[in-house]
Design a protein around this motif. Structure first.
Motif, short mmCIF file in Angstrom:
data_model
loop_
_atom_site.label_atom_id
_atom_site.label_comp_id
_atom_site.label_asym_id
_atom_site.label_seq_id
_atom_site.Cartn_x
_atom_site.Cartn_y
_atom_site.Cartn_z
N TRP A 117 -9.91 -38.84 36.74
CA TRP A 117 -8.62 -38.98 37.43
C TRP A 117 -7.98 -40.32 37.07
CZ3 TRP A 117 -7.59 -42.28 41.83
CH2 TRP A 117 -6.39 -41.98 42.53
N SER A 168 -1.65 -36.18 44.53
CA SER A 168 -2.46 -36.42 45.73
C SER A 168 -1.58 -36.45 46.97
CB SER A 168 -3.20 -37.76 45.63
OG SER A 168 -4.11 -37.74 44.58
N THR A 188 -1.87 -33.97 37.71
CA THR A 188 -2.56 -34.25 38.96
C THR A 188 -1.57 -34.74 40.02
OG1 THR A 188 -4.35 -35.48 40.03
CG2 THR A 188 -3.15 -36.63 38.31
N ILE A 231 -6.03 -41.59 50.60
CA ILE A 231 -5.78 -40.26 50.05
C ILE A 231 -6.60 -39.18 50.77
CG2 ILE A 231 -6.05 -38.84 47.97
CD1 ILE A 231 -5.40 -41.30 46.34
N ASN A 264 -9.60 -28.80 43.15
CA ASN A 264 -9.58 -29.98 44.00
C ASN A 264 -10.49 -31.03 43.39
OD1 ASN A 264 -7.96 -28.87 46.07
ND2 ASN A 264 -9.74 -27.66 46.71
N GLU A 300 -6.14 -35.61 49.93
CA GLU A 300 -6.41 -34.50 49.02
C GLU A 300 -5.96 -34.89 47.62
OE1 GLU A 300 -7.52 -31.42 49.94
OE2 GLU A 300 -7.27 -31.53 52.12
N THR A 301 -6.75 -34.49 46.62
CA THR A 301 -6.31 -34.68 45.24
C THR A 301 -6.52 -33.37 44.51
OG1 THR A 301 -6.85 -37.01 45.23
CG2 THR A 301 -6.70 -35.96 43.09
#
Lengths: 97, 348
Positions: free
Chosen positions: B17, B54, B52, B37, B5, B39-40
């Motif tokens: 990121w 999100s 990646t 956002i 995460n 969650e990433t």
């Protein structure tokens, strides 16, 4: 048995299947996405339907995204999704299934 | 390979990121977007980020993978995000993506809602657009009737909205009024829907329904709720218009979309222009000039919200039907406290 809440099990990684189970009112309705649908679609739907029947689930919407899962994997993921959907995840009776 | 995460509040995470996404052609890091956002996650190989994605509410965003040929990295990221969403009880997911990636999402069970030359919108989950449409009210022989549609936020329902609905109702057999369901306005979605219903209760050929996730929602048209530049608004409104044209209008037999003329809001102005471009010929567009008060003032909900903020309710009578006035008077304190807490009253 009535589905109590929508539940999901599995992933869309290779050799796995992702099952989303939600309330339905028109029998067991399986929406299958699979690269091998033409060859094994009927078999995949049968494994899912038979497994749900063992839980006495007769009405459900099933969304299945298959990435080449073997029958045992399909069965295991369906069992987990069904247990979650029935709020029975702590009491799975694997032996009768 | 390892899934981690990322916390975008952490400067180091934010930086790697951003760098990775920029390398892969994503460069809109406006704080309005990033703030949404929840969650990433990122996939790492030898300490190096290789993929990646999100999650913002029920929308997948900022998805990128190192090597485009690699389905497995992509599938891991989407799987992980789907499971994270399921853990929060969110099963109905949307994704906005470049048109060329639409197929990749379809391979993992997403259904395409709309595709334009450069963008696509897809959904997956336990409740899809067909389920939404099946729940809407119908009439006998609907395929032979003359039917219109209106989409409104109605924040809150004014005499101007009423005028638009009346106009459509007088020229058609039936009218569907879709009330925007996303909660980002002074009046919440339940209140807005209720006030439109009460304000049109005497019009028997009008169905007031929620627009669900499919009409000017945070999923289909985030720029309506976030400040965005013109190109972003244009491609989002194009997809929103295509969903109405190809998925909604044919099922309900809607032949005309009624719009209120938009002299003030830039975003709504662009939206109207795109609707005029995209919807015809299968759905015609009818733009109705704004209603005015007896003293020739144009009626706008923005003005109404400002009067509530200033605690000046007397002039509201010229703008609002009695049903909305009653609600505002009864809930004045609560509405004013929402404004004090910082809800935006100048946007839409």
């Amino acid at each position: 048995m009535e589905i109590k809440k929508t539940a999901l099990a599995g992933t869309t990684e290779s050799s796995d299947i992702q099952i989303t189970l939600s309330k339905g009112n028109d029998g067991i309705d399986v929406d299958l996405t699979s690269d091998v649908k033409k060859q094994f679609g009927d078999q995949i739907v049968k494994v899912i339907t038979d497994t749900l029947n063992k839980f006495q689930i007769t009405n459900a919407k099933v969304r299945a995204v298959d990435k080449g899962a073997l029958d045992c994997v399909i069965k295991a993921r369906t069992i987990t999704a069904a247990s979650r959907a029935l709020n029975q995840e702590d009491q799975i009776n694997w032996e009768v299934l | 390979m390892q899934i981690k995460n990322l916390s975008l509040k952490n400067k180091k995470d934010l930086q790697i990121w951003k760098e990775f996404l920029t390398e892969h052609g994503i460069s809109n890091f406006s704080s309005a977007e990033v703030f949404k956002i929840d969650e990433t996650i990122a996939l790492f190989e030898d300490q190096r980020i290789v993929a990646t994605g999100s999650l913002a509410g029920n929308v997948l965003k900022y998805i990128a993978v190192e090597s485009e040929g690699s389905g497995s990295e992509f599938n891991s990221v989407i799987s992980q995000l789907t499971n994270l969403a399921a853990g929060k009880g969110i099963f109905h997911l949307f994704v906005f993506t470049k048109a060329k990636y639409s197929k990749s999402f379809q391979f993992i069970g997403f259904k395409e809602l709309a595709k334009s030359d450069n963008a696509a919108l897809l959904e997956s989950g336990d409740y899809l657009i067909g389920d939404y449409l099946a729940e809407l009210p119908r009439v006998a022989n609907q395929e032979e009737k003359k039917i219109a549609g209106i989409v409104m936020n109605a924040n809150p329902f004014t005499k101007g909205h009423r005028y638009l609905v009346e106009k459509a109702a007088s020229e058609n057999d039936y009218v569907y009024v879709f009330v925007v369901s996303t909660d980002a306005s002074l009046f919440n979605s339940k209140e807005r829907l209720q006030l439109v219903k009460e304000g049109t209760a005497d019009l028997k050929n009008v169905f007031v329904v929620s627009g669900g996730d499919y009409m000017v929602s945070y999923a289909t048209f985030p720029a309506y709720f976030l400040t965005s530049d013109q190109t972003v608004i244009e491609y989002q409104t194009t997809l929103d218009a295509l969903i109405f044209k190809n998925q909604i209008a044919p099922v309900l037999n809607i032949q005309t979309r009624f719009l209120g003329e938009e002299p003030f809001s830039k975003t709504t102005g662009i939206y109207n222009r795109i609707l005029e471009k995209v919807l015809p010929p299968s759905v015609s567009v009818k733009i109705i000039p704004r209603a005015k008060t007896q003293s020739e003032t144009i009626i706008t909900a923005t003005e109404v919200r400002q009067l509530i903020a200033k605690n000046n309710l007397v002039p509201l009578k010229q703008f609002l039907p009695f049903t909305t006035i009653k609600y505002v008077e009864e809930h004045k304190t609560e509405l004013q406290s929402r404004i004090k807490k910082g809800i935006n009253i100048n946007g839409n």
